[in-house]
Design a protein around this motif. Structure first.
Motif, mmCIF file in Angstrom:
data_model
loop_
_atom_site.group_PDB
_atom_site.id
_atom_site.type_symbol
_atom_site.label_atom_id
_atom_site.label_comp_id
_atom_site.label_asym_id
_atom_site.label_seq_id
_atom_site.Cartn_x
_atom_site.Cartn_y
_atom_site.Cartn_z
ATOM 1 N N TYR A 214 37.974 40.091 -0.781
ATOM 2 C CA TYR A 214 39.089 39.929 -1.712
ATOM 3 C C TYR A 214 40.377 40.229 -0.953
ATOM 4 C CZ TYR A 214 36.385 39.495 -6.062
ATOM 5 O OH TYR A 214 35.567 39.059 -7.067
ATOM 6 N N GLN A 215 41.252 39.224 -0.876
ATOM 7 C CA GLN A 215 42.465 39.387 -0.073
ATOM 8 C C GLN A 215 43.558 40.170 -0.788
ATOM 9 O OE1 GLN A 215 41.469 36.373 -1.405
ATOM 10 N NE2 GLN A 215 41.521 34.751 0.148
ATOM 11 N N LYS A 216 43.524 40.183 -2.125
ATOM 12 C CA LYS A 216 44.651 40.691 -2.897
ATOM 13 C C LYS A 216 44.190 41.738 -3.909
ATOM 14 C CE LYS A 216 47.640 37.552 -1.266
ATOM 15 N NZ LYS A 216 48.910 37.852 -0.597
ATOM 16 N N VAL A 217 45.087 42.659 -4.219
ATOM 17 C CA VAL A 217 44.811 43.707 -5.208
ATOM 18 C C VAL A 217 46.056 43.916 -6.064
ATOM 19 C CG1 VAL A 217 44.257 46.146 -5.577
ATOM 20 C CG2 VAL A 217 43.125 44.878 -3.733
ATOM 21 N N LEU A 218 45.834 44.064 -7.367
ATOM 22 C CA LEU A 218 46.897 44.435 -8.302
ATOM 23 C C LEU A 218 46.535 45.772 -8.921
ATOM 24 C CD1 LEU A 218 48.819 42.285 -10.830
ATOM 25 C CD2 LEU A 218 47.669 44.337 -11.649
ATOM 26 N N LEU A 219 47.479 46.692 -8.918
ATOM 27 C CA LEU A 219 47.302 47.994 -9.560
ATOM 28 C C LEU A 219 48.047 47.982 -10.888
ATOM 29 C CD1 LEU A 219 47.912 50.411 -6.524
ATOM 30 C CD2 LEU A 219 45.744 49.405 -7.305
ATOM 31 N N PHE A 226 51.944 48.380 -11.191
ATOM 32 C CA PHE A 226 52.383 49.450 -10.297
ATOM 33 C C PHE A 226 52.615 48.906 -8.896
ATOM 34 C CE2 PHE A 226 51.573 52.923 -7.330
ATOM 35 C CZ PHE A 226 52.367 53.932 -7.858
ATOM 36 N N ALA A 227 51.740 48.013 -8.457
ATOM 37 C CA ALA A 227 51.879 47.380 -7.145
ATOM 38 C C ALA A 227 50.953 46.179 -7.101
ATOM 39 C CB ALA A 227 51.537 48.353 -6.021
#
Length: 263
Positions: A214-219, A226-227
């Motif tokens: 998984y290349q991307k993360v959303l917090l 948040f980011a």
């Protein structure tokens, strides 16, 4: 070469229930063939955001475009057939007497059970999906006879019946033991290898469940982003310390995943 395009585009999205604001100022884009982890604690708004993406809820304000279809200007039932969804709710609703094959085929109709005519092409596609993911041994069995991990894998195959561009996984490893979790994550990696055009979005509250590819993360925190961005920039001690409001230690797994524990 296929040109990248937006799978999901959210602009200034907000969702309110009564006087309570559950989501606000959500701006987020997922492009084709990207894989995202959506990480948040309980009460962060993950489920609400997921329900909006799947067309179950409509935002209070803002714009939602999924698979090129703008909400308010498209048929939500038709759109839902283009999205593969794996969720605990769906797992609980499916009749346990259904055969594995019919469970998979029901994904073509986005139905709970089978109420439509099934043809030989449908049966062949279900059999091929089982073979592709080394699960042919489940052929002829019903859901009641499967382990929780096997059921989750069957739900993923069900979601693939319509050749979706987007696969949403809502805490897919919930209730699984350690070994069943690892087998499921291996199958997601196999899916990414065999169907790289399918964007995966995993909703979770555990960093170690986010596959390394998984290349991307959303917090997501308290209804706000948040980011978001590249996993190497998001899954850092400093960023996660601020996210959790507590000092944490990151423990890398051999396969590139990351476990977060209190310091």
């Amino acid at each position: 070469m296929t040109t990248a395009h937006d799978i999901i585009n959210l602009q200034n999205l907000a969702f309110r229930r009564g006087d309570k604001t559950i989501l606000q100022d959500i701006n987020w884009t997922i492009q084709s063939a990207q894989h995202w982890g959506l990480l948040g604690l309980n009460g962060s708004g993950k489920s609400t955001l997921l329900n909006i993406l799947n067309g179950t809820h409509f935002p209070s304000s803002g714009q939602v475009t999924v698979l090129g279809q703008a909400f308010g200007k498209t048929s939500i039932p038709d759109l839902q057939k283009r999205i593969g969804l794996v969720s605990s709710w769906l797992n609980q609703q499916l009749p346990t007497h259904l055969s594995v094959e019919n469970t998979i085929i029901s994904g073509k109709f986005a139905s709970i059970g089978i109420y439509q005519h099934i043809n030989d092409t449908d049966r062949a596609q279900a059999a091929q999906l089982l073979a592709d993911f080394n699960m042919s041994r489940l052929s002829g069995r019903n859901l009641a006879s499967l382990s929780q991990g096997e059921r989750q894998t069957v739900l993923i195959l069900r979601a693939l019946m319509t050749d979706p561009e987007l696969l949403i996984l809502d805490e897919p490893t919930g209730g699984l033991d350690l070994f069943a979790r690892e087998r499921l994550l291996d199958n997601l990696a196999l899916l990414a290898e065999r169907k790289p055009e399918v964007s995966q979005l995993m909703v979770t509250h555990q960093t170690e469940e986010i596959p390394a590819f998984y290349q991307k993360v959303l917090l997501l925190k308290e209804g706000n982003i948040f980011a978001q961005g590249d996993r190497d920039e998001i899954l850092t001690p400093e960023r996660l310390h601020a996210f959790y409001d507590k000092p944490v230690i990151l423990r890398p797994f051999k396969d590139g995943r990351i476990q977060v524990v209190p310091e």
